[in-house]
Scaffold this motif. Structure first.
Motif, mmCIF file in Angstrom:
data_model
loop_
_atom_site.group_PDB
_atom_site.id
_atom_site.type_symbol
_atom_site.label_atom_id
_atom_site.label_comp_id
_atom_site.label_asym_id
_atom_site.label_seq_id
_atom_site.Cartn_x
_atom_site.Cartn_y
_atom_site.Cartn_z
ATOM 1 N N GLU A 9 0.865 -1.171 0.000
ATOM 2 C CA GLU A 9 0.000 0.000 0.000
ATOM 3 C C GLU A 9 0.905 1.225 0.000
ATOM 4 N N ALA A 10 0.598 2.184 -0.863
ATOM 5 C CA ALA A 10 1.441 3.374 -0.957
ATOM 6 C C ALA A 10 1.506 4.112 0.382
ATOM 7 N N SER A 11 0.448 4.006 1.180
ATOM 8 C CA SER A 11 0.431 4.713 2.462
ATOM 9 C C SER A 11 1.310 4.017 3.506
ATOM 10 N N SER A 14 5.835 3.224 0.050
ATOM 11 C CA SER A 14 5.598 3.599 -1.339
ATOM 12 C C SER A 14 6.850 3.446 -2.191
ATOM 13 N N TRP A 15 6.634 3.485 -3.470
ATOM 14 C CA TRP A 15 7.735 3.449 -4.442
ATOM 15 C C TRP A 15 8.716 4.599 -4.181
ATOM 16 N N HIS A 53 1.606 -0.984 -6.360
ATOM 17 C CA HIS A 53 0.849 -0.234 -5.355
ATOM 18 C C HIS A 53 -0.586 -0.770 -5.308
#
Length: 137
Positions: A9-11, A14-15, A53
DNA sequence: GCCAACGTTGGC
DNA sequence: GCCAACGTTGGC
């Protein structure tokens, strides 16, 4: 050389955070699922992986490389859980969305399409090439 | 926010 | 060893 897919999850991770770690990379910790762990145990130095993501973006946004093979997960004392270290290699010029994968007849067997809940997945060489192509690499 | 899918836990 | 209950993930 084998290929993989790492879901986050980006939260949570993140990348951008992965890129910021640079050459040092980061341990892919927090996995508490046997299938995902077994996949990480099978990884070798230099294996490539997609960075996906989940939730909001639902897209492959970059490529990573295994820079340390499986070792104990430092975020737990439970000896069952291990993880690898990965570092960012390059971003996807065009993120490849889940919708794109689902609608591509060549990707119907991809684990991402069939087992949405597995957080560390194997990717076949054929799938790898197709997704890279879709992503503009 | 809801719900389906799936993995894990624990009682028997 | 089975299975019901429960929790979590992730797509929609």
């Amino acid at each position: 050389m084998r290929y993989w897919l790492f879901k986050s999850e980006a939260s949570t991770w993140s990348w951008d955070q992965q890129v910021a770690r640079g050459e040092e990379g980061e341990q892919w910790d927090g996995v508490r699922n046997y299938q995902a762990r077994n996949n990480m145990r099978a990884m070798k130095l230099g294996d490539q992986g997609f960075f996906y993501h989940s939730q909001d973006e639902k897209a492959v946004v970059g490529i990573v490389e295994v820079c340390a093979e499986a070792h104990p997960d430092s975020t737990t004392d439970d000896p069952r859980w291990e993880c690898v270290d990965i570092k960012a290699v390059r971003p996807m010029p065009n993120p490849v969305t889940l919708a794109m994968c689902k609608s591509d007849a060549r990707l119907t067997d991809m684990v991402l399409v069939n087992n949405t809940r597995l957080s560390v997945q194997p990717v076949t060489e054929a799938e790898w090439k197709i997704v890279c192509d879709l992503g503009g690499l």
